[in-house]
Design an enzyme around this catalytic site. Sequence first.
Site, PDB file in Angstrom:
ATOM      1  N   ARG A  17     -41.019  36.163  27.762  1.00 41.72           N
ATOM      2  CA  ARG A  17     -40.879  34.741  27.440  1.00 41.72           C
ATOM      3  C   ARG A  17     -42.249  34.126  27.271  1.00 41.72           C
ATOM      4  O   ARG A  17     -43.251  34.647  27.772  1.00 41.72           O
ATOM      5  CB  ARG A  17     -40.094  33.990  28.516  1.00 41.72           C
ATOM      6  CG  ARG A  17     -40.728  34.011  29.901  1.00 41.72           C
ATOM      7  CD  ARG A  17     -40.178  35.116  30.769  1.00 41.72           C
ATOM      8  NE  ARG A  17     -40.798  35.132  32.091  1.00 41.72           N
ATOM      9  CZ  ARG A  17     -40.362  34.426  33.117  1.00 41.72           C
ATOM     10  NH1 ARG A  17     -39.332  33.615  32.979  1.00 41.72           N
ATOM     11  NH2 ARG A  17     -40.970  34.508  34.283  1.00 41.72           N
ATOM     12  N   GLY A  82     -47.338  47.162  34.535  1.00 39.52           N
ATOM     13  CA  GLY A  82     -48.550  47.964  34.635  1.00 39.52           C
ATOM     14  C   GLY A  82     -48.437  49.324  33.967  1.00 39.52           C
ATOM     15  O   GLY A  82     -47.428  49.673  33.360  1.00 39.52           O
ATOM     16  N   HIS A 240     -51.751  41.997  35.192  1.00 37.39           N
ATOM     17  CA  HIS A 240     -50.629  42.661  35.831  1.00 37.39           C
ATOM     18  C   HIS A 240     -49.684  41.603  36.374  1.00 37.39           C
ATOM     19  O   HIS A 240     -50.096  40.707  37.127  1.00 37.39           O
ATOM     20  CB  HIS A 240     -51.113  43.563  36.968  1.00 37.39           C
ATOM     21  CG  HIS A 240     -50.045  44.433  37.526  1.00 37.39           C
ATOM     22  ND1 HIS A 240     -50.060  44.898  38.824  1.00 37.39           N
ATOM     23  CD2 HIS A 240     -48.915  44.932  36.967  1.00 37.39           C
ATOM     24  CE1 HIS A 240     -48.988  45.648  39.033  1.00 37.39           C
ATOM     25  NE2 HIS A 240     -48.282  45.675  37.920  1.00 37.39           N
ATOM     26  N   ASP A 241     -48.425  41.685  36.010  1.00 36.57           N
ATOM     27  CA  ASP A 241     -47.483  40.627  36.388  1.00 36.57           C
ATOM     28  C   ASP A 241     -47.380  40.444  37.897  1.00 36.57           C
ATOM     29  O   ASP A 241     -47.192  39.332  38.386  1.00 36.57           O
ATOM     30  CB  ASP A 241     -46.109  40.852  35.755  1.00 36.57           C
ATOM     31  CG  ASP A 241     -45.548  42.246  35.968  1.00 36.57           C
ATOM     32  OD1 ASP A 241     -46.089  43.016  36.778  1.00 36.57           O
ATOM     33  OD2 ASP A 241     -44.541  42.584  35.296  1.00 36.57           O
ATOM     34  N   THR A 242     -47.514  41.536  38.658  1.00 43.13           N
ATOM     35  CA  THR A 242     -47.450  41.406  40.117  1.00 43.13           C
ATOM     36  C   THR A 242     -48.637  40.615  40.648  1.00 43.13           C
ATOM     37  O   THR A 242     -48.491  39.788  41.555  1.00 43.13           O
ATOM     38  CB  THR A 242     -47.400  42.782  40.788  1.00 43.13           C
ATOM     39  OG1 THR A 242     -46.318  43.530  40.245  1.00 43.13           O
ATOM     40  CG2 THR A 242     -47.204  42.647  42.287  1.00 43.13           C
ATOM     41  N   THR A 263     -37.260  44.001  38.172  1.00 40.61           N
ATOM     42  CA  THR A 263     -36.930  45.380  37.848  1.00 40.61           C
ATOM     43  C   THR A 263     -37.532  46.318  38.889  1.00 40.61           C
ATOM     44  O   THR A 263     -36.886  47.262  39.357  1.00 40.61           O
ATOM     45  CB  THR A 263     -37.462  45.740  36.447  1.00 40.61           C
ATOM     46  OG1 THR A 263     -36.861  44.867  35.490  1.00 40.61           O
ATOM     47  CG2 THR A 263     -37.136  47.184  36.092  1.00 40.61           C
ATOM     48  N   GLY A 408     -37.733  36.840  39.730  1.00 44.87           N
ATOM     49  CA  GLY A 408     -36.321  36.668  39.388  1.00 44.87           C
ATOM     50  C   GLY A 408     -35.377  37.089  40.490  1.00 44.87           C
ATOM     51  O   GLY A 408     -34.300  36.497  40.673  1.00 44.87           O
TER      52      GLY A 408
END
Length: 472
Positions: A17, A82, A240-242, A263, A408
């Site tokens: 998104r 990642g 990195h999203d984390t 996920t 999420g």
Amino acid sequence: MSPKRFLACDLGAESGRVMLGTIADNALTLEELHRFRNEPVPLPTGLYWDMLRLFHEILTGLRVAGRTLRLPVDGIGIDTWGVDFGLLGPDGALVDNPRHYRDSRNNGMMEKTFGVVPRAQIFAETGIQFMQINSLYQLHAMALEKSSALERAATLLFIPDLLNYWLTGEKKAEVTIASTSQFYDPSTKTWAAGILKKLSIPTRMLPEIVAPGEELGPLLDGVGDFTGLGPATVYASAGHDTAAAVAAVPAEGSDFCYISSGTWSLMGVELSAPLINSQSMALNFTNEAGVAGTTRLLKNIAGLWLLQECRRDWALQGIEYSYEELVEAAAQAEPYSGYIHPDAFLEPGHMPAKIADYCISTGQPVPGSHGAMARAILEGLARRYREVLENLESLIGRPLNVIHIVGGGSRNKLLNQLVANATGRPVIAGPAEATAIGNVLVQAIGAGVIPDVMAARRMVTRSFPVDRFEPL
């Protein structure tokens, strides 16, 4: 101060998104501009990401901001999952489409790698959890098969770095995403080039490493014109999203652990330096780079992917569930008497059958309905969280009194309560959009709009509600 607007392009393993973050009156608001699916493409040669379509979707979201809403923006940042990467030739073009980390070519690669470079040496130099999805094993697989793409490669860019390159023309490696590779040395803050050389992986392709929040440059002329954003500034956010999600955890002090839930579940603590020793190696924890020079000591857990895969398999059979319906069915089901270990399942496809086979092979009952299967998965996750929590406390030598769940998965109230019950700790759930929030806030720190991470976390607390779950 006039409102400051930042665009966060957030790509997860299931969807992506483009979000608009607006900072005004010492608070942050988020608005979704464009959402899209992210589905891997199976080809005869392997499992791939559809990178050109993903970039097109990002441009579509940026165009909403620039052409439809006609907004001036103060920054653009990208975060993704990642380990995966693209290889560029000398002309800057992709020499092969990026592979998916679940590609079967990674099977057995860790053992082959340890035959050349000992496991203990790899951990001593990188501090990274051993998983066959890691970039190191992907590259070793390419080296062993004498990949023509690897032979032609002039630059390696991890997925957010690749997308940043397509936006700006800058070939840089942001440190939080680089640290997931298992060939970044967190002690020296440089590439662990010696490991790569021993594996016959060329080091010529390693780019400059930059910190989260660093300005990369303006949009390329063609991109700025197409999107209507002109020379808007692109920042190396926490790629990195984390790392982005952890930056948005609304916590104070140091007696908490976090779970970035999606996920994957990434469960850990924030430290001032890497913790690389025999115990952290034995427990297979990872030391990844965080924002502002911190280390994320954490464990990768297979997360809600099992439930996502079951849902996908049932849909192929003509039985469609929303996630809300599955969680409600799980809440109505009886507690499961066994333990489905979430990390026992790596490859996609036929997940309900794989779980049933696992139960039979381990002498446990097979869940008798879809709701029972969903509950068994969630209870398995909660039990795994308890195990990891105990290991974390053992590693750092102090108690962790509260668990923050962001991402999420924080919307899953049943799982949140199961975690509180299993761990005996209060769970603070939210914000669900932590990754996009952290992306925006890291850009804002880079732009000088926010002074530091603690100020950013206080802004999160003011701006977004959370739920609290006490152990029962």
